[in-house]
Structure formats: structure tokens, C-alpha cells
Design an enzyme around this catalytic site. Structure first.
Site, PDB file in Angstrom:
ATOM      1  CB  CYS A 195      -0.994  -0.335   1.278  1.00 13.17           C
ATOM      2  SG  CYS A 195      -2.664  -0.953   1.082  1.00 13.17           S
TER       3      CYS A 195
ATOM      4  NE  ARG B 255      13.791  -4.368   7.377  1.00 15.67           N
ATOM      5  CZ  ARG B 255      11.898  -4.076   7.173  1.00 15.67           C
ATOM      6  NH1 ARG B 255      11.655  -3.042   7.280  1.00 15.67           N
ATOM      7  NH2 ARG B 255      11.349  -4.923   5.875  1.00 15.67           N
TER       8      ARG B 255
END
Ligand code: NAD
Ligand code: UGA
Length: 457
Positions: A274, A431
Site C-alpha cells: 500500500c 533492519r
């Protein structure tokens, strides 16, 4: 006694979990979730759900067969329901006008026409998919151009759940947003949808607005979240040059209550179905209203994300002596974030492709997303391996790159992994989830994000 019949068209990441929670919380409603995909529907009918989402199976089991049903009988579900949620996919258009930016509304429009064809009585149609602002207008035009004397009220009720925490987000949402036309019929429809959520969501968390504000707020919420990640990622690049630590900077900045601490984790880049799509959509809308400066502003959030992905690969190549031909590189994680099997727009896809183009041997490991990874990399036949076990993936590797923040990676036996690798052993933490000093002491050359590397040479 059934007091409301609800249909949901689209049994994906949004439709399935959202309807399962509504059904569990509201036994007085009958909820029919329908989809064109037989495979997806079949999976929803078993305990092997089509998506991995912590806690979801318990919710589904609580209501399935009682007041929650999954089927491909779309027409029947439309006919019998008073409220129809639509949560079909709205990908970026790949063709024609607005290609690469605008939302492809073909699935939505198809559904609207199907609703129109099958409806013998008035209905509330709820936009659950993320849509460009003003879509409700188009939907109303299509739906109400009928000679049937049935009325359709279009409501915008965007979904804010995040994958991996969908069940919690649905059970305890920060807010539920319900937008309608500000007419008597619009207000009545708005209230119907408020009443559904009021079964478990505190009233002060149910926000109402006009329909355009609701549509636009969804795009803006995602754009703001992505903007924070791009902002901290831009600073991670600067930290690497200046001996600052991006984690320390994020902590110091985030403790300002006006800024807040969430979504300030530097990463190899944001992924997911998205953020990119919705920002492109926002950019396209700004452009179509002649707001070029606003469009360029939001576009830069995406440019920074691409820069971060590119930078990650460049660091790998540069630090591994400017060639990775034939070197085994283990990618730890392929999902776009932890606790999901979803790999849509995952930075791992970009990184894996680039490494393969540089003729490295890529070993992909992930606890949940290997099936999707195989599909994403289907075009590559050589120099590629998919391995369930991270220890196996790392065996004989020159480098490990952490791509997804799976908790299990923190507790691996890194000493064992180091021993099984080629030397010098490289570790690129995309990360920032590992203990970098400890890994350095084991012998790794460690490349955190947003901190100078810890190297033995
Ligand atoms: P998805 O691809 O997982 O699911 C969409 C489903 O719709 C698919 O199963 C597809 O087969 C079905 N479908 C398409 N056309 C259909 C038709 N004509 N009739 C019946 N079924 C049809 O997508 P998703 O991730 O659930 O996203 C759906 C919408 O929700 C998108 O607009 C997305 O932007 C938005 N959204 C997604 C998330 C998320 O976390 N994934 C969160 C908030 C909002
Ligand atoms: C996001 C939003 O958080 C949801 O509110 C929204 O409903 C949804 O998009 C949607 O519209 O689809 P999601 O994409 O599932 O949810 O996951 P996020 O937790 O937002 O993470 C998105 C990406 O950003 C991931 O790749 C994640 O690893 C990355 N990220 C997140 C960072 O790099 N740093 C952070 O600090 C936070």
C-alpha cells in the site's frame, strides 16, 4: 435472530480479517465473505487460512459456520445483504492514462456494476478498499443510474490495519473512520455503519466525516507513515558519514512528544502493498488538480525509499571488494515485514534481483514467506536457492543480509553461523535488529544501517 445481513466482496488481507472480527463481535449479524478466487475461499473454509496473521485463526473459528460464511456466490450475497463492504484490490494502473501512478479501478467498477445488476432492494455500499478521493462520486453515478427504484448510499470506511497486527488493530483500533454524504440518507447510512463498530469500539474512537475527507484521510495517513520512514532513512545515510547513530538520533528525536517515537526505525526500505501505491495515487491526484509542488513533495518520499534500497545493495558490493560474482549471499527474510507471509513490494525483491544481476548466488530464507518468494523470483532459474533453515542458508555463505525483522533472527546461534561461513564473513543488517558489537566480537564484519561499520580490516 439475525438483525443485519452483511456481505463483503473481496476476501483478501483486509476483507477476511475485518469480516471475521465483525462476525465474532456481532453474533446478531450474518456475514458473507465472497470472492472470485475459489482457491482463496476454499482456504478460508479450512484451518489453513490463505493469509498468515497472528491470532486470526481463533477469530475465524469463533464465528465460522455460525454467522460467518465464505463463498464464491457473489450474486446471492449481494441480493440478501443490506450492507455491502467492498475490499477488492486497487493496484496501481499499469496501462494507459495515469499508468504507473493512478489507481486501477477496474475491479471496483466491475463490482459496482455487479451490485447494481443483482440488487432488488436499496443497499449501503461501503468502500473498504483504499480509493482515490472522489471515487464515491463515480460509484454513486454508476449505482444510481438505474431504473430499478432502488437507492444506493456510498460510505467510505477506509481500513487502517497493518499486516502482522491485523487482529489487534481490528479489535482495538486507534480510530474507525466513517464518511458519508451530508444528506438525510447519507447520515442514516453513516449511523448504520457506526452501529456495527459500536458493538466493540468505544464511541470516542469512531470518527465521522464527509465522504471526501474519509477517502483522502486514508491516503494521507499512509503517506505520513511512509514519510517518517523516508525521513529517518535519509538521516541513516548521513549518520553513516558522520559517526552518528541513527538509533540514538531517532530516540532523541522521538522522545519529543510532538514528534513521537513510532515509525522511526531506519530500514532497507519500506515495502507492502500500500505505501507506494497510495503515495503514487496521491501524487497523481495532486497532479490532476495542477498541484505540481505538492505532487513533487510526496514523490520524494518514494525517491528516498528507492535510494535506500539502492544504497543497501551498493554497500554490499563495495564492501565485498567490488565483486560478488559467484559469492553466496544469504538473505534472511523475504516478507516485507515480520509476522506476515506477504512479500508485496518487499525490499527483498529488489535486493535479490540486483544481487542476482551481479551474478551472486542468492540463498533466500524466511519462516513464512518462501512460497511467495518463489513466485516473486520465478524469472530467475540459476544461482538461487530457497532454504527453510537459516543455518543451512548461511552455510558456506560470504555474507548474510538481514532483510526482515523476524524475532527469531535475534536468538540464532550466530557463533555457529559464523563458523559455517566463508571468511571474511560479512553481515549487513538491513533492519538493525542484531547485537552488532557481539557479532563483531565473533569475527563478523558488521554493517548496521545508520552507523559506521564494525570492520576487522
Ligand atoms: P487482496 O489482493 O489481498 O484481496 C483482494 C481480493 O479481492 C482478492 O482475493 C481478489 O480475488 C478479490 N477480487 C477482485 N476482484 C473481485 C471481484 N470482481 N469480485 C470478487 N472478488 C474480487 O487485497 P487486500 O490487501 O485485502 O487489499 C484490498 C484493499 O484494501 C486495497 O484497496 C488496499 O489498498 C486496501 N488496504 C489493504 C491493507 C493491507 O494491509 N493489505 C490495509 C488497509 C487497506
Ligand atoms: C500500513 C499502515 O501501517 C496501515 O495503517 C495501513 O492500513 C496499511 O499500510 C495499508 O493501507 O495497507 P502495513 O503496510 O501492513 O500497514 O505495515 P507497516 O507496519 O506500516 O509497515 C510498512 C513497511 O514499513 C514495512 O516494510 C516495514 O518494515 C516498514 N517500516 C515500518 C520501517 O521500515 N520502519 C518503521 O519504523 C516502520
Amino acid at each position: 435472530m439475525i438483525s443485519k445481513r452483511i456481505a463483503c466482496i473481496g476476501a483478501g488481507y483486509v476483507g477476511g480479517p475485518t469480516m471475521a472480527v465483525i462476525a465474532m463481535k456481532c453474533p446478531q449479524y450474518k456475514v458473507n465473505v465472497v470472492d472470485v478466487s475459489e482457491a482463496r475461499i476454499k482456504a478460508w473454509q479450512t484451518d489453513n487460512l490463505p493469509i498468515f496473521e497472528p491470532g486470526l485463526l481463533d477469530v475465524v473459528r469463533a464465528a465460522r459456520g455460525r454467522n460467518l460464511f465464505f463463498s464464491t456466490e457473489i450474486s446471492a450475497a449481494i441480493r440478501e445483504s443490506e450492507v455491502i463492504f467492498v475490499s477488492v484490490n486497487t493496484p496501481t494502473k499499469t496501462f494507459g492514462e495515469g499508468a504507473g501512478k493512478a489507481a486501477d479501478l477496474q475491479y471496483w467498477e466491475k463490482v459496482a456494476r455487479e451490485i447494481l445488476r443483482e440488487s432488488g432492494s436499496s443497499k449501503i455500499v461501503v468502500e473498504k478498499s483504499t480509493l482515490p478521493v472522489k471515487t464515491a462520486q463515480t460509484m454513486e453515478n454508476i449505482l444510481n443510474a438505474n431504473g430499478k427504484k432502488v437507492h444506493f448510499e456510498v460510505i467510505s470506511n477506509p481500513e487502517f490495519l497493518a499486516e502482522g497486527t491485523a487482529v489487534k488493530d481490528l479489535l482495538e483500533p486507534d480510530r474507525v473512520l466513517i464518511g458519508s454524504r451530508e444528506t438525510p440518507q447519507g447520515f442514516a447510512a453513516r449511523q448504520e455503519i457506526v452501529d456495527i463498530y459500536a458493538n466493540w469500539v468505544p464511541k470516542d474512537r469512531i470518527l465521522t466525516s464527509n465522504v471526501w475527507s474519509a477517502e483522502l484521510s486514508k491516503l494521507v495517513a499512509n503517506a505520513f507513515l511512509a514519510q517518517r520512514i523516508s525521513s529517518i532513512n535519509s538521516i541513516s545515510a548521513l549518520c553513516e558519514k558522520t559517526d552518528a547513530s541513527v538509533q540514538e538520533v531517532a530516540r532523541a528525536v522521538g522522545m519529543d512528544s510532538r514528534i513521537g517515537s513510532r515509525f522511526l526505525n531506519a530500514s532497507v526500505g519500506f515495502g507492502g502493498s500500500c505505501f507506494k501505491k497510495d503515495i503514487l495515487n496521491l501524487v497523481y491526484i495532486c497532479e490532476s488538480y495542477g498541484l505540481q509542488e505538492a505532487a513533487r513533495y510526496w514523490e520524494s518520499v518514494l525517491a528516498m525509499n528507492e535510494f535506500q534500497e539502492t544504497r543497501f545493495v551498493r554497500t554490499i558490493i563495495r564492501e565485498m571488494f567490488n565483486t560478488i560474482v559467484g559469492k553466496r549471499i544469504a538473505l534472511f527474510g523475504f516478507a516485507f515485514k515480520a509476522d506476515t507471509s506477504d512479500t508485496r513490494e518487499s525490499p527483498s525483491i529488489y535486493v535479490a534481483r540486483k544481487l542476482l544481476e551481479e551474478r551472486a548466488f542468492v540463498a533466500v530464507t524466511d519462516p513464512k514467506a518462501l512460497d511467495n518468494a518463489r513466485i516473486d523470483l520465478a524469472g530467475y532459474k540459476e544461482n538461487l536457492d530457497f532454504v527453510e533453515d537459516p543455518y543451512e542458508a548461511a552455510k558456506g555463505a560470504h555474507a548474510v543480509a538481514i532483510m526482515t525483522e523476524w524475532a527469531m533472527y535475534r536468538s540464532l546461534d550466530w557463533e555457529n553461523i559464523y563458523r559455517s561461513m566463508e571468511k571474511p564473513a560479512f553481515l549487513f543488517d538491513g533492519r538493525n535488529v542484531l547485537n552488532h558489537e557481539q557479532l563483531y566480537n565473533l569475527g563478523f564484519n558488521v554493517y548496521p544501517l545508520g552507523r559506521p561499520p564494525l570492520k576487522h580490516f
